[in-house]
Scaffold this active site. Structure first.
Site, PDB file in Angstrom:
ATOM      1  N   ILE A  24      -1.958   3.735  -3.953  1.00  0.00           N
ATOM      2  CA  ILE A  24      -1.852   2.579  -4.843  1.00  0.00           C
ATOM      3  C   ILE A  24      -1.743   1.304  -4.009  1.00  0.00           C
ATOM      4  CG2 ILE A  24      -0.520   1.495  -6.687  1.00  0.00           C
ATOM      5  CD1 ILE A  24       0.345   4.987  -6.261  1.00  0.00           C
ATOM      6  N   ILE A  43       0.872  -1.172   0.000  1.00  0.00           N
ATOM      7  CA  ILE A  43       0.000   0.000   0.000  1.00  0.00           C
ATOM      8  C   ILE A  43       0.908   1.220   0.000  1.00  0.00           C
ATOM      9  CG2 ILE A  43      -1.843   1.264   1.162  1.00  0.00           C
ATOM     10  CD1 ILE A  43      -1.301  -2.335   2.118  1.00  0.00           C
ATOM     11  N   HIS A  44       0.866   1.966  -1.076  1.00  0.00           N
ATOM     12  CA  HIS A  44       1.800   3.078  -1.303  1.00  0.00           C
ATOM     13  C   HIS A  44       0.999   4.376  -1.418  1.00  0.00           C
ATOM     14  CE1 HIS A  44       4.745   5.621  -3.375  1.00  0.00           C
ATOM     15  NE2 HIS A  44       5.678   4.742  -3.054  1.00  0.00           N
ATOM     16  N   VAL A  45       1.292   5.346  -0.567  1.00  0.00           N
ATOM     17  CA  VAL A  45       0.561   6.618  -0.568  1.00  0.00           C
ATOM     18  C   VAL A  45       1.311   7.651  -1.387  1.00  0.00           C
ATOM     19  CG1 VAL A  45      -0.411   8.485   0.819  1.00  0.00           C
ATOM     20  CG2 VAL A  45      -0.403   6.133   1.708  1.00  0.00           C
TER      21      VAL A  45
END
Length: 230
Positions: free
Chosen positions: A201, A153-155
């Site tokens: 993402i 989980i990429h911010v």
């Protein structure tokens, strides 16, 4: 207090989350996280001045006036957690991965998944499992689900360049989480001011080991709504 009694007390970790204007207190005791169980009345204890002190098991926590009136991120556990479902980690607009303005993610070379244009600043665990990695900058978390899926989980895009400003991780590597537990918070305004895209993402690095993903169509979703299944 005897030395033996002192050693039996749970480890305590706390910090001030300036993004959410709350104090995040991680105290595990008999399976309960004090961050979630802290009585609301104690958060309203300050009536005067800018600083107050909260005493819990002879450990003093410092809280500012504003921090007394706003609760930290609370878990959003689905009523029914299904192992073959990956839930939306944040509230916002669910979009196909191909619409992400980053070739590595959009091409699927980092794994299949989806993206969300966030309308909130809290990221929740999209599955139950174990935290395998937390980036030092707090902008990304890796989880292995109970089904064995490796999720990232990429911010934001290129937000690693912010060096952690506006991000606060709420978990650590090796920690077991349930779907809906808060993972991190981020300041959307600070990301925007820094000139970056705040799109969240979510990709599965080993997605090919699972049946084809059934993606939900683009739509506005609440955190922990179904994102895709397999």
């Amino acid at each position: 207090m005897s030395k033996r009694r002192h050693e039996s007390l749970p480890k305590r970790q706390f910090y001030i989350d300036k993004t959410q204007k709350v104090v995040i207190i991680n105290v595990r005791f008999k399976g309960v996280t004090v961050r979630q169980a802290l009585p609301r009345s104690l958060r309203r204890a300050q009536a005067y001045g800018d600083v107050c002190f909260l005493l819990y098991r002879k450990v003093v926590f410092r809280m500012s006036f504003l921090q007394m009136f706003k609760r930290g991120p609370q878990a959003k556990h689905p009523k029914e957690v299904r192992e073959n479902v990956v839930y939306a980690p944040v509230e916002g607009e669910l979009i196909p991965l191909g619409q992400v303005d980053d070739e590595a993610f959009a091409s699927g070379s980092l794994g299949d998944g989806c993206a969300i244009r966030p309308t909130d600043g809290t990221v929740y665990a999209p599955v139950s499992g174990t935290v395998k990695m937390v980036f030092p900058t707090g902008h990304a978390v890796g989880i292995v689900s109970t089904a064995g899926m490796e999720l990232l989980i990429h911010v934001g895009l290129n937000t690693v360049e912010m060096n952690g400003a506006g991000f606060h991780a709420l978990v650590s590597a090796g920690q077991t989480v349930q779907a809906g537990d808060p993972l991190l918070t981020f300041d959307r305004a600070k990301i925007r001011e820094a000139g970056y895209d705040s799109t969240v993402i979510m990709v599965a690095g080993n997605g090919k080991d699972f049946p084809p993903f059934q993606m939900r169509p683009p739509q506005t979703v609440a955190a922990m709504a179904e994102a895709f299944s397999f």
